[in-house]
Scaffold this motif. Structure first.
Motif, PDB file in Angstrom:
ATOM      1  N   ALA A 228     -40.442  10.823  48.257  1.00  0.00           N
ATOM      2  CA  ALA A 228     -39.213   9.811  48.261  1.00  0.00           C
ATOM      3  C   ALA A 228     -37.960  10.507  48.655  1.00  0.00           C
ATOM      4  CB  ALA A 228     -39.326   9.318  46.696  1.00  0.00           C
ATOM      5  N   ARG A 229     -37.564  11.637  48.512  1.00  0.00           N
ATOM      6  CA  ARG A 229     -36.430  12.254  49.003  1.00  0.00           C
ATOM      7  C   ARG A 229     -36.400  12.189  50.656  1.00  0.00           C
ATOM      8  NH1 ARG A 229     -36.936  15.754  44.327  1.00  0.00           N
ATOM      9  NH2 ARG A 229     -37.990  17.461  45.463  1.00  0.00           N
ATOM     10  N   ALA A 230     -37.578  12.544  50.824  1.00  0.00           N
ATOM     11  CA  ALA A 230     -37.692  12.624  52.767  1.00  0.00           C
ATOM     12  C   ALA A 230     -37.768  10.874  53.210  1.00  0.00           C
ATOM     13  CB  ALA A 230     -39.039  13.295  53.067  1.00  0.00           C
ATOM     14  N   GLY A 231     -37.869   9.939  52.222  1.00  0.00           N
ATOM     15  CA  GLY A 231     -37.927   8.403  52.761  1.00  0.00           C
ATOM     16  C   GLY A 231     -39.249   8.207  53.181  1.00  0.00           C
ATOM     17  N   VAL A 232     -40.373   8.733  52.654  1.00  0.00           N
ATOM     18  CA  VAL A 232     -41.627   8.358  53.005  1.00  0.00           C
ATOM     19  C   VAL A 232     -42.377   8.104  51.923  1.00  0.00           C
ATOM     20  CG1 VAL A 232     -41.642   9.360  55.438  1.00  0.00           C
ATOM     21  CG2 VAL A 232     -42.311  10.758  53.230  1.00  0.00           C
ATOM     22  N   ALA A 233     -41.907   7.643  50.514  1.00  0.00           N
ATOM     23  CA  ALA A 233     -42.876   7.692  49.393  1.00  0.00           C
ATOM     24  C   ALA A 233     -43.658   6.221  49.774  1.00  0.00           C
ATOM     25  CB  ALA A 233     -41.861   7.240  48.284  1.00  0.00           C
ATOM     26  N   ALA A 234     -43.229   5.283  50.635  1.00  0.00           N
ATOM     27  CA  ALA A 234     -43.916   4.227  50.990  1.00  0.00           C
ATOM     28  C   ALA A 234     -45.405   4.445  51.410  1.00  0.00           C
ATOM     29  CB  ALA A 234     -43.271   3.226  51.639  1.00  0.00           C
ATOM     30  N   HIS A 235     -45.380   5.372  52.320  1.00  0.00           N
ATOM     31  CA  HIS A 235     -46.444   5.926  52.889  1.00  0.00           C
ATOM     32  C   HIS A 235     -47.562   6.531  51.893  1.00  0.00           C
ATOM     33  CE1 HIS A 235     -45.150   5.378  56.985  1.00  0.00           C
ATOM     34  NE2 HIS A 235     -44.052   6.201  56.801  1.00  0.00           N
ATOM     35  N   LEU A 236     -46.958   7.225  50.868  1.00  0.00           N
ATOM     36  CA  LEU A 236     -47.935   7.617  50.108  1.00  0.00           C
ATOM     37  C   LEU A 236     -48.363   6.392  49.423  1.00  0.00           C
ATOM     38  CD1 LEU A 236     -46.518  11.119  48.077  1.00  0.00           C
ATOM     39  CD2 LEU A 236     -48.664  10.571  49.465  1.00  0.00           C
ATOM     40  N   ASP A 237     -47.542   5.619  48.942  1.00  0.00           N
ATOM     41  CA  ASP A 237     -48.206   4.421  48.270  1.00  0.00           C
ATOM     42  C   ASP A 237     -49.501   3.674  48.761  1.00  0.00           C
ATOM     43  OD1 ASP A 237     -46.393   4.410  45.853  1.00  0.00           O
ATOM     44  OD2 ASP A 237     -44.943   3.494  46.735  1.00  0.00           O
ATOM     45  N   GLU A 238     -49.243   3.434  50.331  1.00  0.00           N
ATOM     46  CA  GLU A 238     -50.348   3.087  51.134  1.00  0.00           C
ATOM     47  C   GLU A 238     -51.511   3.858  51.092  1.00  0.00           C
ATOM     48  OE1 GLU A 238     -48.807   2.618  55.041  1.00  0.00           O
ATOM     49  OE2 GLU A 238     -47.119   1.231  54.673  1.00  0.00           O
ATOM     50  N   LEU A 239     -51.395   5.024  51.194  1.00  0.00           N
ATOM     51  CA  LEU A 239     -52.526   6.019  51.203  1.00  0.00           C
ATOM     52  C   LEU A 239     -53.171   5.971  49.752  1.00  0.00           C
ATOM     53  CD1 LEU A 239     -51.303   9.493  52.725  1.00  0.00           C
ATOM     54  CD2 LEU A 239     -52.607   7.756  53.740  1.00  0.00           C
ATOM     55  N   ALA A 240     -52.414   5.708  48.570  1.00  0.00           N
ATOM     56  CA  ALA A 240     -53.020   5.814  47.169  1.00  0.00           C
ATOM     57  C   ALA A 240     -54.174   4.364  47.130  1.00  0.00           C
ATOM     58  CB  ALA A 240     -51.893   5.599  46.338  1.00  0.00           C
ATOM     59  N   ARG A 241     -53.596   3.354  47.837  1.00  0.00           N
ATOM     60  CA  ARG A 241     -54.569   2.127  47.812  1.00  0.00           C
ATOM     61  C   ARG A 241     -55.810   2.410  48.476  1.00  0.00           C
ATOM     62  NH1 ARG A 241     -49.692  -0.169  50.121  1.00  0.00           N
ATOM     63  NH2 ARG A 241     -48.128  -0.762  48.347  1.00  0.00           N
ATOM     64  N   GLU A 242     -56.006   3.599  49.188  1.00  0.00           N
ATOM     65  CA  GLU A 242     -57.307   3.916  49.758  1.00  0.00           C
ATOM     66  C   GLU A 242     -58.474   4.268  48.618  1.00  0.00           C
ATOM     67  OE1 GLU A 242     -57.103   6.132  53.234  1.00  0.00           O
ATOM     68  OE2 GLU A 242     -55.575   4.887  54.161  1.00  0.00           O
ATOM     69  N   MET A 243     -57.717   4.923  47.661  1.00  0.00           N
ATOM     70  CA  MET A 243     -58.645   5.406  46.509  1.00  0.00           C
ATOM     71  C   MET A 243     -59.495   6.281  46.760  1.00  0.00           C
ATOM     72  SD  MET A 243     -57.698   2.792  44.004  1.00  0.00           S
ATOM     73  CE  MET A 243     -58.838   2.620  42.911  1.00  0.00           C
ATOM     74  N   ARG A 244     -59.025   7.227  47.458  1.00  0.00           N
ATOM     75  CA  ARG A 244     -59.927   8.600  47.643  1.00  0.00           C
ATOM     76  C   ARG A 244     -59.864   9.719  46.591  1.00  0.00           C
ATOM     77  NH1 ARG A 244     -57.118   8.131  52.656  1.00  0.00           N
ATOM     78  NH2 ARG A 244     -55.862  10.085  52.183  1.00  0.00           N
ATOM     79  N   GLN A 245     -60.776  10.586  46.778  1.00  0.00           N
ATOM     80  CA  GLN A 245     -60.748  11.466  45.715  1.00  0.00           C
ATOM     81  C   GLN A 245     -59.779  12.372  45.578  1.00  0.00           C
ATOM     82  OE1 GLN A 245     -63.502  10.328  43.996  1.00  0.00           O
ATOM     83  NE2 GLN A 245     -63.499  12.524  43.527  1.00  0.00           N
TER      84      GLN A 245
END
Length: 567
Positions: free
Chosen positions: A209-226
């Motif tokens: 979030a401090r680097a301004g890319v938290a939205a990318h993590l949210d997108e990756l989270a939706r892939e529901m990987r291990q």
């Protein structure tokens, strides 16, 4: 107070440091009295003593204090006088007092940042992974490609780079297993201190979030990987540094997945998914091994790499000269190699060739390409198991567009054709010719860049050089008990000087650091030449009287005349 000798239990505290004996004493510092241990091994005084701080804060509170209290006072290459070992210990103790007082004053925290990789490694947690990074270690933060195998994880900037690298490194991997996931590189403005290292998934998210890319993590989270792999990058005083964190999917509880509990897998609300994945669950911390080209070839400090990475070099002849030269050029950073040779490897080749017994009976080009691809998967290697005569013709043939050719053919018909071919090319590029004299008592490297310069300028009509460095009272060529199987006797040690010279000449040609028609000659030690039954030629004595002790390289202009040495 007199030092007290450490007992066996106290020495056991430093298990793994091979300490044979030690002493403990009390010292007064500006904040309090603290105990120091002096440790020596059986190699003392040839190996320096170590100092350990007994009374210390928790690990990673102070830099240069290892988990058992041993102090990192000097670099690994530091040495101390062995004739006065006590002076060495006194010097270490002086360093110890200076370091601890600076640590008490809080003056050395910046060392955590300049030596970030060491302290991140010490702070590792979770399942050990071997993680190799191919990415360019620069901002901005971005999505990266990840392949996870049974033994290692590979990270690259994109799928194409990752796929090419893996196909070189492990060609047996089935295409169906070349499945890639997405991860995230978070480039931090400031190198974190150990107290700021992420311990939980929430910490990882906060860094993103401090680097301004938290939205990318949210997108990756939706892939529901291990697991989600998040790389951390930062610029230190000693160059860029990379590390990884891993956010693991919560474990199943009695067969139930807590990440989606109460919802259908595709209907978990984003806020719920975020809270469950990026909550207080522990995050792993893992070190990274960089294997990107600028690190492998010079540790980010070799300015030649950008030029070499863009270069294409063809090596004609992959025998005892061409094979080592090709390997050396690949390790030097040349981005693409084209290998041309028709021969297979025999048992007689193995002693002076990079390839081993396992390659006997196989084409040298194919096996050498496999070796280079496996050792340096970022290098592109093309091979032609063919005669040189079959790859030269045609403006758009296999050698079209090369930046340099290295000819180690040792065959006048082939090299005379190559010389003629270069003369009619409209595009100027250098060719480096290399060969060894009998017993590898001398070796030659000639660079020809066209523009009127020719290989034949220094050869007679049959391809024999006008200038040879050695003369031999008896025939040097030997024969195997087979039809036409002749060879020159020399081993890899003697030959190594010559192949290094040829490879260096090739690099100099690529980098524009050597003129066309330059002739370099390596001379072995005179004692070696004489022991093998040879002597220096009259021509060499005339042009290089100061070099007759051997073990040297001389340089001249390549021509039919025996001229003075080039300055």
């Amino acid at each position: 107070m007199r030092p007290r000798r450490l007992d066996a239990r106290q020495l056991a505290t430093y298990r793994g440091r091979s300490a044979e004996i030690g002493w403990r004493f009390d010292c007064d510092f500006s904040d309090r009295r603290r105990r120091l241990d002096i440790l020596v091994t059986a190699a003392f005084p040839f190996a320096p003593a170590r100092i350990a701080l007994v009374d210390r804060p928790s690990f990673l509170t102070w830099p240069h204090v290892e988990s058992d209290g041993a102090l990192c006072l000097v670099p690994d290459h530091a040495t101390f006088p062995i004739d006065d070992p006590y002076a060495g210990i006194a010097e270490l103790l002086e360093m110890t007092f200076d370091l601890i007082e600076a640590l008490i004053r809080g003056e050395r925290d910046a060392d955590f940042q300049s030596e970030f990789l060491t302290y991140w490694h010490h702070a590792g947690r979770g399942r050990a992974r071997t993680i190799l990074s191919l990415i360019e270690p620069t901002p901005p933060s971005r999505t990266v490609s990840i392949w996870e195998g049974a033994r290692r994880t590979i990270i690259a900037d994109n799928d194409g780079t990752l796929r090419d690298w893996l196909r070189n490194f492990a060609p047996a991997i089935p295409a169906a297993e070349l499945r890639f996931n997405s991860g995230l590189l978070v480039w931090m403005d400031v190198v974190p201190l150990p107290s700021e290292y992420p311990s939980s998934a929430k910490d990882v998210y906060d860094i993103a979030a401090r680097a301004g890319v938290a939205a990318h993590l949210d997108e990756l989270a939706r892939e529901m990987r291990q697991r989600l792999i998040v790389m951390l990058g930062a610029s230190t005083d000693n160059g860029p540094a990379l590390a990884t964190t891993v956010v693991n999917r919560p474990k199943l509880v009695r067969g139930s997945d807590p990440l989606i509990a109460g919802f259908r897998p595709s209907r978990v609300p984003d806020n719920v998914l975020h809270a469950r994945l990026f909550g207080g669950n522990a995050a792993d911390r893992t070190s990274v091994e960089r294997v990107d080209p600028t690190w492998v070839h010079g540790r980010d400090r070799d300015p030649r790499i950008l030029t070499l990475r863009r270069a294409t070099v063809a090596v004609l002849g992959c025998g005892s000269v061409g094979g080592p030269v090709a390997m050396t050029l690949a390790r030097a950073g040349v981005g693409k190699l084209i290998l041309v040779d028709k021969q297979t490897l025999t048992g007689a080749n193995v002693g002076r060739h990079p390839l081993g017994v396992g390659s006997i009976g196989a084409a040298k080009t194919i096996e050498l390409a496999k070796r280079i691809r496996s050792d340096l998967p970022h290098v592109e290697v093309v091979f032609h198991n063919a005669l040189v005569q079959n790859v030269l013709p045609g403006a758009d043939g296999p050698l079209a567009g090369v930046d340099l050719i290295v000819s180690a053919l040792g065959d006048w018909p082939s090299e005379s054709l190559l010389d003629e071919w270069q003369a009619v090319q409209t595009r100027r590029f250098p060719i480096v010719y290399g060969w060894a004299e009998p017993h590898a008592a001398a070796g030659h490297a000639i660079i020809v860049s066209g523009g009127g310069d020719r290989l034949r300028d220094g050869l007679d009509a049959t391809g024999s050089p006008h200038l040879v460095a050695t003369r031999w009272a008896q025939e040097t060529r030997r024969y195997e008990p087979a039809c036409g199987a002749a060879f020159d006797p020399y081993g890899p040690v003697e030959l190594g000087f010559i192949t290094s010279m040829v490879a260096q000449t090739a690099l100099d040609a690529l980098l524009g650091e050597v003129a066309s028609a330059t002739h370099r000659i390596w001379l072995a030690r005179r004692a070696f030449v004489e022991a093998a039954g040879g002597t220096w030629s009259d021509e060499l004595r005339a042009i290089a009287p100061q070099s007759l002790d051997g073990a040297t390289m001389i340089e001249r202009r390549w021509s039919s005349a025996v001229k003075e040495l080039a300055a």
